[in-house]
Motif scaffolding. Structure first.
Motif, PDB file in Angstrom:
ATOM      1  N   TYR A 293       0.849  -1.186   0.000  1.00  0.00           N
ATOM      2  CA  TYR A 293       0.000   0.000   0.000  1.00  0.00           C
ATOM      3  C   TYR A 293       0.891   1.245   0.000  1.00  0.00           C
ATOM      4  O   TYR A 293       1.791   1.365   0.834  1.00  0.00           O
ATOM      5  CB  TYR A 293      -0.924   0.021   1.216  1.00  0.00           C
ATOM      6  N   THR A 301       2.472  -0.005  -4.508  1.00  0.00           N
ATOM      7  CA  THR A 301       1.914  -0.069  -5.855  1.00  0.00           C
ATOM      8  C   THR A 301       0.611   0.720  -5.866  1.00  0.00           C
ATOM      9  O   THR A 301      -0.438   0.199  -5.456  1.00  0.00           O
ATOM     10  CB  THR A 301       1.647  -1.530  -6.266  1.00  0.00           C
ATOM     11  N   PRO A 302       0.643   1.976  -6.308  1.00  0.00           N
ATOM     12  CA  PRO A 302      -0.557   2.814  -6.271  1.00  0.00           C
ATOM     13  C   PRO A 302      -1.766   2.180  -6.936  1.00  0.00           C
ATOM     14  O   PRO A 302      -2.900   2.354  -6.470  1.00  0.00           O
ATOM     15  CB  PRO A 302      -0.111   4.083  -6.997  1.00  0.00           C
ATOM     16  N   ALA A 303      -1.563   1.419  -7.988  1.00  0.00           N
ATOM     17  CA  ALA A 303      -2.686   0.827  -8.710  1.00  0.00           C
ATOM     18  C   ALA A 303      -3.431  -0.200  -7.874  1.00  0.00           C
ATOM     19  O   ALA A 303      -4.604  -0.501  -8.144  1.00  0.00           O
ATOM     20  CB  ALA A 303      -2.188   0.182 -10.011  1.00  0.00           C
ATOM     21  N   ASN A 304      -2.774  -0.749  -6.842  1.00  0.00           N
ATOM     22  CA  ASN A 304      -3.425  -1.780  -6.018  1.00  0.00           C
ATOM     23  C   ASN A 304      -4.248  -1.197  -4.872  1.00  0.00           C
ATOM     24  O   ASN A 304      -4.975  -1.927  -4.201  1.00  0.00           O
ATOM     25  CB  ASN A 304      -2.367  -2.720  -5.435  1.00  0.00           C
ATOM     26  N   LYS A 306      -7.321   0.371  -3.365  1.00  0.00           N
ATOM     27  CA  LYS A 306      -8.721   0.481  -3.770  1.00  0.00           C
ATOM     28  C   LYS A 306      -9.346   1.798  -3.305  1.00  0.00           C
ATOM     29  O   LYS A 306     -10.321   2.263  -3.891  1.00  0.00           O
ATOM     30  CB  LYS A 306      -9.525  -0.707  -3.229  1.00  0.00           C
TER      31      LYS A 306
END
Length: 340
Positions: A293, A301-304, A306
């Motif tokens: 996070y 990982t910014p894409a992970n 939510k």
């Protein structure tokens, strides 16, 4: 309810047994007789201290000489002298109602009387009081104990079995969690590095009162992750593996060098404490969250992510992570955390 009887020992006689005397107004009741019954049925005999492990090294005259062996013997001798004095007082009290009362007072106020011993004595006293004074006096004692728990916010639920058979004190969930954190603070205080990490974590929680921003929440979670990782480095299995690896590497060729375990996942794999593979996986997954996070332990990982982190995560993760600490440190004794 999170306090313990051990923290209010000095109030037990004044707030439990003296009010019980006030309930004994009938002429057929005698304080002296009751104290004898309580002493016999509820107060344990002193426990002999455990002798130290026999030394293996002696000087030329057959005497122990190593400082650790001498200290262990001195500690045992002092404890045994105290034990003998208490045993003598205990035996005298068995034959005198006045001395029985004095011993009861000493037992509950003694700094060495454990939480578990206090709980058992108070439970066992119920049957002795009921046998002595009947249901009315036993009910009065039950109510006095209940008032005591509420007055000092102690960590117990009070129960009487539906079919009769005494009174029991049961640890509560808030009390158990509070004891876990208290013991964690005590364990970490014994090591300078752990103590600093524990202090960082506590400070980060306090700081949230003024600022509950995602940045502050991440800092608090990161502080707790750092503390848990440091605890795990002291796991006996992890320490043993790394010591063996270092001994091997001292003589092995470069190609035969063994890698020390210092990452959370690798240390979890070496710590032989897990009841099931899925519990191990869950510990590693939670730690993976802290690493992946963005902004907790690493860039992540910014894409992970939510959503933005908030106080729900702080409360939930703090409780979850604290729940793993008995796996990470053998010094945290589960039996004591539940009841001691």
């Amino acid at each position: 309810m999170r306090g313990e009887f051990a923290g209010v020992k000095s109030e037990i006689i004044k707030d439990i047994f003296e009010p019980l005397m006030d309930e004994m107004t009938d002429e057929e009741f005698s304080d002296e007789e009751l104290w004898g019954d309580l002493f016999r049925d509820a107060i344990p005999a002193p426990t002999e201290p455990e002798a130290p492990t026999p030394p293996t090294d002696f000087d030329g005259e057959g005497n122990i000489y190593l400082p650790a062996d001498i200290e262990a013997r001195d500690v045992y001798d002092a404890a045994f002298t105290i034990y003998q004095d208490r045993l003598e007082a205990y035996n005298d009290a068995a034959n005198s109602a006045d001395l029985a009362w004095q011993y009861i007072v000493t037992f509950f106020e003694d700094p060495t009387t454990t939480e578990r011993q206090i709980v058992k004595a108070l439970e066992d006293a119920f049957d002795a009081i009921e046998d002595y004074g009947g249901g009315n006096l036993a009910n009065a004692y039950f109510q006095i104990i209940e008032n005591f728990l509420e007055k000092y916010s102690l960590r117990y639920d009070l129960r009487r079995p539906a079919g009769g058979g005494g009174m029991t004190l049961h640890p509560t969930l808030p009390g158990m969690f509070a004891r876990l954190i208290r013991d964690l603070k005590e364990v970490t205080s014994q090591d300078a590095a752990l103590s600093a990490l524990m202090r960082d974590f506590e400070d980060s929680v306090r700081d949230l009162k003024a600022d509950q921003s995602p940045r502050k929440i991440k800092q608090s979670l990161a502080a707790q992750f750092n503390l848990l990782e440091a605890l795990l480095t002291q796991s006996p299995q992890v320490v043993a593996y790394n010591e063996a690896a270092e001994a091997h590497n001292a003589t092995a060729s470069r190609r035969q060098q063994r890698r020390l375990v210092n990452t959370f996942g690798a240390m979890c794999d070496k710590a032989d404490v897990w009841p099931h593979e899925d519990v191990l996986k869950s510990a590693k997954s939670i730690y993976g969250f802290g690493s992946d996070y963005p902004g907790i332990r690493h860039g992540g990982t910014p894409a992970n992510a939510k959503r933005e982190i908030d106080m729900r995560d702080m409360v939930s993760m703090t409780i979850v992570l604290a729940g793993f600490t008995p796996y990470f440190s053998e010094a945290l004794e589960a039996e004591r955390i539940y009841l001691d």
